[in-house]
Every structure is written in C-alpha cells, then in structure tokens.
Design a protein around this motif. Structure first.
Motif, short mmCIF file in Angstrom:
data_model
loop_
_atom_site.label_atom_id
_atom_site.label_comp_id
_atom_site.label_asym_id
_atom_site.label_seq_id
_atom_site.Cartn_x
_atom_site.Cartn_y
_atom_site.Cartn_z
N MET A 21 11.16 18.75 8.72
CA MET A 21 11.87 17.83 7.82
C MET A 21 11.04 17.52 6.58
O MET A 21 11.58 17.32 5.49
CB MET A 21 12.24 16.55 8.55
CG MET A 21 13.46 16.65 9.45
SD MET A 21 14.95 17.25 8.58
CE MET A 21 15.16 15.99 7.32
N ALA A 22 9.73 17.50 6.74
CA ALA A 22 8.85 17.33 5.57
C ALA A 22 9.04 18.50 4.62
O ALA A 22 9.07 18.33 3.39
CB ALA A 22 7.40 17.23 6.01
N GLY A 23 9.19 19.70 5.19
CA GLY A 23 9.47 20.88 4.36
C GLY A 23 10.82 20.80 3.69
O GLY A 23 10.97 21.17 2.52
N VAL A 24 11.82 20.31 4.40
CA VAL A 24 13.16 20.16 3.85
C VAL A 24 13.13 19.24 2.62
O VAL A 24 13.67 19.56 1.56
CB VAL A 24 14.13 19.60 4.91
CG1 VAL A 24 15.44 19.14 4.27
CG2 VAL A 24 14.41 20.65 5.98
N LEU A 25 12.52 18.09 2.77
CA LEU A 25 12.47 17.11 1.68
C LEU A 25 11.68 17.65 0.49
O LEU A 25 12.06 17.42 -0.67
CB LEU A 25 11.85 15.80 2.18
CG LEU A 25 12.65 15.06 3.26
CD1 LEU A 25 11.89 13.84 3.75
CD2 LEU A 25 14.03 14.65 2.73
N THR A 26 10.60 18.37 0.77
CA THR A 26 9.79 18.93 -0.32
C THR A 26 10.57 19.98 -1.09
O THR A 26 10.55 20.00 -2.33
CB THR A 26 8.50 19.56 0.25
OG1 THR A 26 7.78 18.58 1.00
CG2 THR A 26 7.61 20.07 -0.88
N VAL A 27 11.28 20.85 -0.39
CA VAL A 27 12.08 21.89 -1.04
C VAL A 27 13.16 21.27 -1.92
O VAL A 27 13.35 21.68 -3.08
CB VAL A 27 12.72 22.81 0.02
CG1 VAL A 27 13.84 23.66 -0.60
CG2 VAL A 27 11.67 23.71 0.65
N LEU A 28 13.87 20.27 -1.40
CA LEU A 28 14.94 19.64 -2.17
C LEU A 28 14.38 18.94 -3.41
O LEU A 28 14.95 19.04 -4.51
CB LEU A 28 15.69 18.64 -1.29
CG LEU A 28 16.52 19.23 -0.15
CD1 LEU A 28 17.11 18.13 0.71
CD2 LEU A 28 17.63 20.13 -0.70
#
Length: 456
Positions: free
Chosen positions: A441-448
């Motif tokens: 989820m940290a990756g998801v937020l960073t990508v967005l």
C-alpha cells in the motif's frame, strides 16, 4: 443509451466472473462476442464498411482474427520470444546462477534486519529474469528462503519478502511494459520504461523496501511467541536437482537487457527490436551448451523448450491480450467508450478522477481475482481514446493502472504467488497477506502521488 446500459451490465458480469476465478480468457472472449452481436442487432457496425466480411454474423469472429493478427505483428511476437528465452534459460540452469550470484553477498550480512530492504530490492531485480510472479516465488522459496532463515530472519518476514518481489520493476523485457508502450504509441519500449515507468516505480520500490523493514520488524516483535513455534514447524524441503551449471552462465539471462540498453544508447536509429536481440542472446547459450555437453542431439532436443516456452507465452499472455481487446471492441461497438469520453471531457478535474477511478477498478479486480494481467489488459486499450477526450496525458492513467495490477496481486489471498509461499511455510494465506499489504500500500500511494505530480 440502452446499448451503454447493456455494455455496463455485461462489464459488471465479466468482472464478477473473473473475481470468481472463472477463466479470464474465456470470460473476456465471451463478453466481447456477446457485445459485438448485441451491437449488430442494434444496427451498429462492428468492423466498418471496408473491413467487413460481407456477412454481418461473421464479423465478430473477424474482429477476433484481426486482433490476433494485430498482436502478432506488434507486442505478441515479442512476448512469445521472451517467454521462450526464459524457459530455455531456466532449463539450462542459467536463471539459478543469476539468483546465486545476486544472493550470495546476502549471507555475509551480519545484521538480519538490514537484509529486509536489500532482499526486497534484489528480489525485485530478479523479476527481470523471471517475469512470472508465481515461478519466481517457487524458485526463491527453494533457493533464497533457506539463506534468509539461516541469516536470522523469521519465517513470515522471509516469506513476505519473497511474496512481494515480483511487482513493479521497470524492465523493457516485461510483457506489461511491452503492451503499454505499444498502446501508448512508443516506437521503442525502452523510451517508455526509462522516461516514464522508472521515474515512478524506482522511488516507489525504495519506499516499499524501507516500509518493509519497519513493518516486518514491528510484527516480529509483536508476534515473537507465535513465530518461535512457526520457525520450528515451517521447514522447506529442497527438491530442486543440481544441474552443475557453470557460474558464468549467469550472463545469459541478462544479456537481452544489456543489449537492449546498448542499442538504445548507441544505435537509436537502428531498427533492432526485442525479438532480434532475444534470438541473438539465445545463440551463445546454445553454443555453450553444445560445447559443455558435447552432444549435439541432446542440445537440439533441449532447444525445443524454447518453442514450448513460446507456447506458454501464447496461452498465458497473448491470448489474454486478444481476449481483452475483443471485449474492448464490443464496448466500442456498443458506444460505451464514446459515452465515457464525452462525459469526462466536460469535467475540469477529470485528470485525477480518471487516474484514481481506473487505478481503483484495476486494483479491486486484481485483489478479488488474484490476477493482475486480466484487469490491466482489459482496460489499457481504451485509455488513449478516453484520455484524449479528457485532454490529459494517457500515461497518467495507464501507468498507475499498470502498477496497481502488480501491487494488489500480492495483497490478494487468492493470488497464486501468495498461495505458493503460504503453502510452503504451512500458514493461512491471510497470515501472509497481513505481512505484505502495508509495504504494498505504501507503493500504491507513492505511485499515485508521483504520477499525479509528474503528469498533472
């Protein structure tokens, strides 16, 4: 209006069927054919006057034929060649040598906690060699997992790292990157990966590695008593036979990547594609096997695995892409894509809205079904047209959507990679997901966030 409602209903049923683990390829083909025939019944043209077969009832099947031809002339042949190359590299043991070379320094690290981000980052690089998340997990559980346990990492920490290795590595050899580059209009996949994918995914991977460290160490302290029992019970039996492969074979699996970058940097005007580069990289590996085994007949027999691997690429990826494109053709024939395009063009904040909407839909389908490819390939074809109507860069929508299809996979308890790893250490998949979802989820937020800042 009725056509659009029918298209939405079929789309919902399709999503439900994929989420219930019906075969995605069959579901997408069926949905596309149903929509194409509904379009014909409603008086819509599914092929155009110049392309029609002359028999309206046969046109939907000609749509499928055209999609197969289109894929084989573009991304499809590249994917087949890469799958064949990976299969041969695995058979001769070259992939194992890459893993051995990259993971050997890990055994010298004295502080177990420092291994957490390093293992995640190195494991991510291995996806360049072994693109399948499930296949990579099988190999790493047999080769890397014992090393991590011997170094002092807990069972669940080691398993969580392996389950999250295959996510968003920016590689021109990845099938999703090849397809995205083609749909988004890039002549060279390296341009898409280097200028767009890497600036978003590399920072996200860095963040995920750091979050992995804090999340895994926190849970290890919190679950200390449970882990003591699990660490004793969860034993991995080594069943992989030794191939006596020379360590220098590790150069062969990464040779296509080096050559792609080499030609991109020094010979940008040369029309040398991934297919030619991969076939060229195959030759020295075959010659080396011929010299090493001194058996021409056996070497030629082993080379058949290259073509068997191409067959796997066709059945697992290319057919899925064609099925998704068939569904998109049905959506277009029923007018849903045009309706969406007209609606989003009237909103000032369509940029962030479209990015979040398609990312959320892709992530949800991936989480429920455990398969990211079906969701990504289903939507990527319609992104350029919708983005053009909305007046935004299609990469702003497509790139986050592509990342979501990979990140949410390792959060799903029904994903093959999660099931394989959890079964290997004899725990419930939900126990493993508890270890993976926070870093992902940290990756998801960073990508967005990065996608929004870069393309707004």
């Amino acid at each position: 209006m009725i056509d659009c409602i029918l298209a939405v209903i079929i789309l919902v049923i399709t999503g439900w069927a994929i989420a219930k683990n019906y075969d995605a390829k069959v579901v997408l083909f069926a949905a596309g054919l149903v929509m194409l025939y509904l379009a014909l019944i409603g008086g819509n043209d599914v092929l155009g006057a110049k392309a029609t077969s002359g028999l309206a009832w046969a046109d939907p099947f000609k749509v499928i034929r055209e999609q197969f031809v289109r894929q084989f002339s573009n991304a499809g042949l590249i994917i087949l060649t890469l799958f064949g190359f990976a299969a041969y590299m695995s058979h001769i043991g070259a992939n194992d040598m890459v893993i051995k070379v990259l993971t050997k320094p890990l055994s010298k690290i004295k502080h177990p906690a420092l291994l957490i981000p390093l293992v995640f980052w190195i494991g991510t690089c291995l996806q360049i060699i072994i693109p399948s998340a499930a296949s990579l997990a099988v190999i790493l559980m047999a080769t890397l997992y014992p090393v991590l346990r011997a170094a002092g990492l807990s069972t669940l920490t080691a398993a969580a790292l392996i389950a999250t290795t295959a996510t968003i590595v920016p590689t021109p050899l990845g099938g999703d990157n090849v397809v995205a580059a083609r749909v988004l209009g890039f002549e060279n996949v390296v341009d898409y990966v280097f200028y767009h994918c890497a600036p978003i995914t590399i920072p996200a991977l860095f963040v995920m590695g750091i979050v992995h460290y804090f999340w895994q160490t926190y849970l290890d302290k919190r679950q200390r008593s449970e882990l003591e029992v699990l660490n004793q019970e969860s034993m991995i039996e080594e069943n992989r036979p030794e191939k006596n492969t020379p360590i220098w074979y590790s150069i062969f699996p990464v040779l296509p990547l080096f050559l792609v970058i080499f030609f991109w940097v020094f010979f940008r005007k040369a029309k040398v594609g991934l297919v030619e580069i991969t076939l060229f990289s195959l030759v020295p590996a075959v010659v080396s096997e011929l010299v090493r085994n001194k058996n021409a007949k056996e070497t030629m027999k082993d080379l058949r695995l290259f073509f068997n691997g191409m067959g796997d690429g066709f059945s697992k990826v290319v057919v899925l892409i064609v099925a998704a494109a068939t569904m998109v053709a049905g959506l277009r024939a029923l007018g849903l894509i045009d309706a969406i395009s007209r609606s989003v063009s009237d909103f000032e904040n369509a940029k962030a809205g479209l990015m979040l909407a398609f990312s959320a839909i892709t992530g949800l389908i991936t989480f429920i079904s455990g398969s990211g490819n079906a969701a990504f390939y289903s939507f990527i074809e319609i992104i350029p047209q919708i983005a053009e109507k909305a007046g935004l860069d299609p990469i702003m929508v497509a790139l986050p959507m592509q990342c979501m299809s990979n990140l949410f996979r390792s959060m799903s308890p029904v994903a093959a990679v999660v099931i394989i790893v959890s079964a290997s250490i004899k725990v419930n998949p939900l126990v493993l997901v508890k270890r993976t979802w926070v870093p992902l989820m940290a990756g998801v937020l960073t990508v967005l966030l990065l996608s929004f800042l870069k393309y707004i």
